[in-house]
Every structure is written in C-alpha cells, then in structure tokens.
Design a protein around this motif. Structure first.
Motif, PDB file in Angstrom:
ATOM      1  N   HIS A  38      51.782 -12.678   5.940  1.00 39.20           N
ATOM      2  CA  HIS A  38      50.949 -14.395   5.155  1.00 39.20           C
ATOM      3  C   HIS A  38      50.340 -13.745   4.117  1.00 39.20           C
ATOM      4  O   HIS A  38      49.479 -14.605   4.152  1.00 39.20           O
ATOM      5  N   GLY A  39      50.274 -13.149   3.751  1.00 46.87           N
ATOM      6  CA  GLY A  39      49.622 -12.330   2.079  1.00 46.87           C
ATOM      7  C   GLY A  39      48.278 -11.979   2.345  1.00 46.87           C
ATOM      8  O   GLY A  39      47.886 -12.240   1.436  1.00 46.87           O
ATOM      9  N   LYS A  76      36.045  -9.578  -0.403  1.00 52.08           N
ATOM     10  CA  LYS A  76      37.451  -9.416  -0.708  1.00 52.08           C
ATOM     11  C   LYS A  76      37.627 -10.621   0.710  1.00 52.08           C
ATOM     12  O   LYS A  76      38.333 -10.031   2.013  1.00 52.08           O
ATOM     13  N   ASN A  77      37.831 -11.587   1.062  1.00 61.40           N
ATOM     14  CA  ASN A  77      38.034 -12.316   1.787  1.00 61.40           C
ATOM     15  C   ASN A  77      39.860 -12.250   2.413  1.00 61.40           C
ATOM     16  O   ASN A  77      39.970 -11.892   3.336  1.00 61.40           O
ATOM     17  N   GLN A  78      40.375 -11.693   1.103  1.00 63.32           N
ATOM     18  CA  GLN A  78      41.969 -11.554   1.490  1.00 63.32           C
ATOM     19  C   GLN A  78      42.271 -10.200   2.570  1.00 63.32           C
ATOM     20  O   GLN A  78      42.947 -10.320   3.331  1.00 63.32           O
ATOM     21  N   ILE A  79      41.154  -9.523   1.991  1.00 61.61           N
ATOM     22  CA  ILE A  79      41.371  -7.674   2.908  1.00 61.61           C
ATOM     23  C   ILE A  79      40.686  -7.946   4.098  1.00 61.61           C
ATOM     24  O   ILE A  79      40.090  -8.222   4.389  1.00 61.61           O
ATOM     25  N   GLN A 110      29.264  -7.816  10.228  1.00 65.93           N
ATOM     26  CA  GLN A 110      28.787  -8.988   9.303  1.00 65.93           C
ATOM     27  C   GLN A 110      29.876  -9.354   8.642  1.00 65.93           C
ATOM     28  O   GLN A 110      30.090 -10.780   7.947  1.00 65.93           O
ATOM     29  N   HIS A 111      31.150  -8.978   7.924  1.00 65.31           N
ATOM     30  CA  HIS A 111      32.605  -9.034   7.513  1.00 65.31           C
ATOM     31  C   HIS A 111      33.611  -9.102   8.316  1.00 65.31           C
ATOM     32  O   HIS A 111      34.427  -9.945   7.238  1.00 65.31           O
ATOM     33  N   GLY A 112      33.372  -8.897   9.361  1.00 66.13           N
ATOM     34  CA  GLY A 112      35.117  -9.612  10.488  1.00 66.13           C
ATOM     35  C   GLY A 112      36.132  -8.614  10.225  1.00 66.13           C
ATOM     36  O   GLY A 112      37.359  -8.945  10.432  1.00 66.13           O
ATOM     37  N   LYS A 113      35.769  -7.404   9.339  1.00 63.49           N
ATOM     38  CA  LYS A 113      37.214  -6.635   8.812  1.00 63.49           C
ATOM     39  C   LYS A 113      37.809  -5.464  10.276  1.00 63.49           C
ATOM     40  O   LYS A 113      36.895  -5.752  11.264  1.00 63.49           O
ATOM     41  N   GLN A 114      38.976  -5.693  10.388  1.00 65.70           N
ATOM     42  CA  GLN A 114      39.128  -4.624  11.394  1.00 65.70           C
ATOM     43  C   GLN A 114      39.291  -3.520  10.426  1.00 65.70           C
ATOM     44  O   GLN A 114      39.983  -3.165   9.475  1.00 65.70           O
TER      45      GLN A 114
END
Length: 376
Positions: A38-39, A76-79, A110-114
């Motif tokens: 999905h890039g 960096k939303n793409q990460i 706060q940034h939704g990272k996994q």
C-alpha cells in the motif's frame, strides 16, 4: 520495494537463531525502511548495545539519536509501523528506559503509530527490564494501568499531581519493607512532590497536558535505588528566559552560590564582580550568556526562582533544597538533572559535590534521577 510479511519476519527470526548458534551477532544499520504493497513505510530501528544516557561521551549520543529518530516519525503520516530490534542490545538503563517509554506512549496514543518489539528474549536481564517497565504491554496495545501492587513498579504515566503518595508508599513498603524512618520518608515525599510540582509550574504551557513519567528501579545486589522523573516539556533553560528576579537575595558566601559565580566568570568574563553578576541576572535573559548546564545549576540554587512571564507572581524557590536533600546525606547518592543541552550532577558525601556538563545532543524536556544507596 520490500514487503514486511509474517513469512519474512519468521525468516528473520530463523536467521537470528542461526547466528546465535554460531555465537555471532547480526547488526542492522541504525534505521532501515520498508514499504508494503500500500506504499506505507515501516521503520526497523536497532537498539544500541548499551542503551544509556549516563556516559555522555559515547552512549548518550547513540541513545538520544534513537529517541530523536522515533520522535521525528510523529509528523510523518506515511510511517504507520515501527519495529524496534533488540538483537544487539545488552543493557537498558533506567533513565533511557523512561525516555523510550514516554516517546513510545506519545507515538501510540497521540499519533496512532503501531510499535513492535523483536529479539529481546536472548537476555534474561533484558527481557525482565522490558517486561517490568511495561514497554511490552504498551506496544501490545494495553493502556498504562499505573499499578503499585507488584514487587516492582512499571513506568508510571501521570498528569498533574496524581500518584505522588502512591510512589512514596511503594518505596517505603516494597523497597524499605516498611522500615523507613519518618525523616527519610519526608525527604522522599518532598523530593517527589517538588519534582512533580515543577512539571506543573514550569514544564508546559497552560494549554498542554502536564504529563510526566516515573520509574523506580531497585537492584538488591548493590542496594541501589534508581528513581527517575521525566517530562517532555520545554526544559529548564527555556523556562528561565526572563531571568531570576529573586537573585538579589542569594547568599554568595555559600559554596553552591560561589560555584555558580565561578560558572558565570567562565562563561561571561573573569573580570565580572558579584554585584555585576546579580544585576545581570535580574535584568537580562539568563540564556543569553549562560550554557544550559549553567542555567540548570542556577535554577537549583535555594532562593532562585523561575517564571515564564514578568507578570507572574514571584515566589522564592526552595524546592531545589528538597530535590537535593534526598542525596545530600547519602554517601553514595547522586542526583542527575538533564534538560535540553545541559546536565548537572550532585554527589552526596563530597566536599565539591557538583558538576556541570554540556551535552552533545539535546534532550527534550527535563529528566531528574536520584541514585540512592538503600540501608534497611
């Protein structure tokens, strides 16, 4: 482009096991990036061999580089996914663990990272630190529960003035086995309370959550207690930008104030007089001429005060006394205060018990650590 799939990760685990059998270690570059179909970008970040901020000349920069790398993913939303690889890690020290935990919590909540941890079971000590700190649960999606009932205390995540009594009760009950005298209990209570009050008063702007993290780690074999409080605010140097209005009441005959005057002579000019130093502190922005370490030292002098705006009420700062008293009479005690580009160390039982150090990399916010020799 490369996909990180379950089969690929399984293959990596088999490869690591093979290397382990050969008594070899695999070394990733510090950061590797992958893209799925999905890039979306995934970062694979290697934890350094010694994850610690105590050795300023070497391990500090390596460890802060990792924290900075994590922090920079926040915008960096793409990460979307980050993998932390502990293959080469041998030790995780208390202060660095708090920095890592706080950074991970912010990225997740706060940034939704996994965030996923891999290859940390090769060392019993490493596995124990990750489990007892709560980092593993945090990365598996568990909201920090801030419990005090176990024999160990995970990293506590607090806002405002919560958990102050629980922290001191844990130390008294679980570490001192309820054998702490009233005077020592008061020292712990005053130090913890003042450190947390400082977060509320100075670390953040009014519209920010006044969040902090604390860990309490006890090594029985050396009778050493490590108590760390950290915030991700603006830092002590930034909070002193309008100077010390109460500096005229400092007693320059005291050893700690004499040392501060020597710092000023080194950084401002050796011909400066005490009167000129007092006047300069009252009228100028202190960070125009002092290093961050010098500013931290100044803020810890009894009678000095910090404030953000000139309209704020002036209060004589005596909290630094409480923070320092916890190690003052402890022969092997050390107080570490990190903030921005500065570090100040106070050592108990020494005639010259202070050291100011310029840091090679900026640490976000303020981290205070007490090293206490426990005698029961």
């Amino acid at each position: 482009m490369v996909n990180i799939t379950k089969s690929r990760l399984a293959g990596e685990r088999r490869y690591f096991k093979e290397l382990k059998r050969r008594d070899k270690k695999h070394s990733y570059s510090t950061v590797k990036s992958f893209h799925n179909r999905h890039g979306q970008e995934t970062l694979l970040i290697a934890i350094p061999t010694n994850f610690s901020i105590y050795d300023v000349d070497y391990y500090f920069s390596q460890s802060l580089k990792l924290i900075d790398t994590l922090d920079k993913t926040s915008d960096k939303n793409q990460i979307t996914k980050i993998i932390l690889d502990f293959s080469n890690a041998d030790s995780l020290k208390a202060a660095a663990v708090v920095l890592l935990y706080a950074t991970i919590e912010v990225l997740i909540t706060q940034h939704g990272k996994q965030i996923r941890l891999i290859n940390y079971t090769h060392s019993k000590g490493l596995k124990t630190v990750i489990r007892e700190s709560g980092i593993d649960k945090l990365c598996r999606g568990f909201i920090p529960s801030n419990y005090f009932s176990e024999s160990y205390m995970p990293v506590i995540s607090g806002v405002g003035g919560c958990f102050r009594e629980e922290i001191v009760d844990f130390i008294m009950q679980k570490i001192y086995a309820n054998n702490m005298d009233a005077l020592l209990e008061n020292k712990y209570s005053s130090a913890v309370q003042e450190a947390i009050l400082n977060v509320n008063a100075h670390a953040y702007t009014d519209n920010e959550d006044k969040q902090w993290w604390v860990i309490c780690s006890y090594l029985k074999n050396s009778n050493q207690l490590y108590l760390v409080i950290y915030d991700r605010g603006m830092g002590i140097p930034a909070s002193t930008r309008n100077g010390h209005e109460c500096v005229d009441e400092l007693d320059f005959s005291l050893d700690e104030t004499k040392h501060f005057f020597e710092i000023m002579k080194t950084e401002v000019g050796d011909k400066i007089t005490i009167e000129q130093a007092q006047d300069l502190l009252k009228q100028s922005s202190i960070n125009e001429y002092l290093s961050d370490a010098g500013i931290i030292y100044a803020s810890m002098i009894a009678g000095a005060t910090r404030r953000l705006e000139k309209s704020e009420e002036i209060k004589h700062g005596q909290g630094s006394v409480s923070i320092k008293n916890l190690v003052k009479s402890n022969e092997h005690g050390i107080l570490w205060i990190y903030s921005n580009f500065g570090l100040v160390k106070y050592k108990g039982g020494c005639s010259k018990n202070y050291e100011t150090i310029d840091l090679p990399k900026r640490i976000r916010g303020t981290l205070i650590q007490w090293n206490i020799e426990v005698t029961v």
